[in-house]
Design a protein around this motif. Structure first.
Motif, short mmCIF file in Angstrom:
data_model
loop_
_atom_site.label_atom_id
_atom_site.label_comp_id
_atom_site.label_asym_id
_atom_site.label_seq_id
_atom_site.Cartn_x
_atom_site.Cartn_y
_atom_site.Cartn_z
N LYS A 137 1.43 11.48 -3.37
CA LYS A 137 1.02 12.89 -3.29
C LYS A 137 1.43 13.61 -4.58
O LYS A 137 2.58 13.48 -5.01
CB LYS A 137 1.70 13.57 -2.10
N ASN A 183 -4.35 6.74 -2.81
CA ASN A 183 -3.99 5.57 -2.00
C ASN A 183 -4.23 4.31 -2.79
O ASN A 183 -5.25 4.20 -3.48
CB ASN A 183 -4.85 5.54 -0.73
N ASP A 202 -6.59 1.37 -6.72
CA ASP A 202 -7.13 1.55 -5.37
C ASP A 202 -7.90 0.31 -4.91
O ASP A 202 -7.96 -0.70 -5.61
CB ASP A 202 -7.97 2.85 -5.28
N GLN A 231 0.85 -1.19 0.00
CA GLN A 231 0.00 0.00 0.00
C GLN A 231 0.89 1.25 0.00
O GLN A 231 1.83 1.33 0.80
CB GLN A 231 -0.89 0.05 1.25
N SER A 270 5.43 4.58 1.46
CA SER A 270 4.86 3.23 1.58
C SER A 270 4.39 3.06 3.01
O SER A 270 5.05 3.48 3.96
CB SER A 270 5.86 2.16 1.17
N LYS A 271 3.21 2.49 3.14
CA LYS A 271 2.63 2.35 4.48
C LYS A 271 3.34 1.23 5.24
O LYS A 271 3.51 0.14 4.70
CB LYS A 271 1.12 2.05 4.36
N GLU A 309 0.99 5.75 -0.57
CA GLU A 309 0.31 7.04 -0.60
C GLU A 309 1.08 7.85 -1.63
O GLU A 309 2.30 8.00 -1.51
CB GLU A 309 0.49 7.64 0.79
#
Lengths: 71, 71, 71, 71, 71, 71
Positions: F28, F36, F51, F24, F69-70, F26
């Protein structure tokens, strides 16, 4: 227009003069930020601005909108 | 489109004419800033705008949105 | 993508047609400005838009978001 | 990264497929504008989006943030 | 000005020093985002910022407005 | 700094790893948008983000501010 870091260009020479004379400048960025201080160095990618508290900020040329020297 | 500082281009010649004639212009930047004054020089990287108080501002070409000469 | 001022490109020819036909266009800039008028010339760096009051505005290509011709 | 108008690139082929299939797309620009419609052509500099009222808009690639095809 | 990833440039060396010394920096982006943390690597396209929670963020150089190292 | 799509660069390899591992992320953008999802491919011009609803978005590299990266 792909710009150049050619020391014979008026714009590059002007910054070099501002660095030598330690003039106060106002640097406006495309992000909307406005920096105040003296220019301390420039290279092909960046300018460095030193503020009244000796805090230095390295600015990317791509982000420059304008520079105004204070009279 | 990578632009050119080619003095034969209409856009470069137009600025050169504005400089020679000392016409009032309005310079709009991508930062949203609007400068008013006369163009005093241009080079490959920058334009210089002198306002009514003889304050000069060096504008990076990358930041230009438009220039309007006042009728 | 570095773009080209190649007169054979559809996008350059489309602007040339708009200039010849004197069509009303809407020019949206990355600064958020919206200009209305007719295109009067283009070169490698710029487009020129003439509004209803014969005020011309020289727009830098780097600032272009879109152009819409009015139906 | 200077991008390319290389018809073998996945991103260029994807747009070509969207044009052929006449799919509805959402085009988001760096100016914040959001355009809805079908892609009708692309070249090295621009994309053309046709909306539901047959209004076409020529978009500069430099202004592209993203394109989403509607499921 | 097309910039360079030339390790002899002051701006590139300055970032390399910030990476080695693990100094806290403030990274301002053209999107308006402000990142705080340590620089952990740089290459031709990107910088990587690690925050206090060991969350790393890969920043594109094209998005850089300025970097300030905390005194 | 003109960036490169050189698969040996840390930044390109990092994206390739994120694609392989289906992490996952993010993303910007300079337009202010925050996407996301998972990265599904990259080429010289674009990245594709999928998504949670299997909606894919093709993002232009010129619009990238950062990718996180989450954990």
């Amino acid at each position: 227009m792909k710009s150049d870091f050619d020391v014979a260009l008026p714009s590059i020479k002007q910054l070099q003069t501002l660095i030598k004379e330690g003039k106060q400048v106002e640097v406006k960025l495309l992000s909307g930020d406005l920096l105040n201080g003296k220019l301390v160095w420039q290279d092909k990618n960046c300018l460095c601005v030193m503020d009244a508290n000796n805090q230095s900020t390295t600015v990317w040329r791509q982000a420059l909108a304008y520079i105004k020297s204070k009279n």
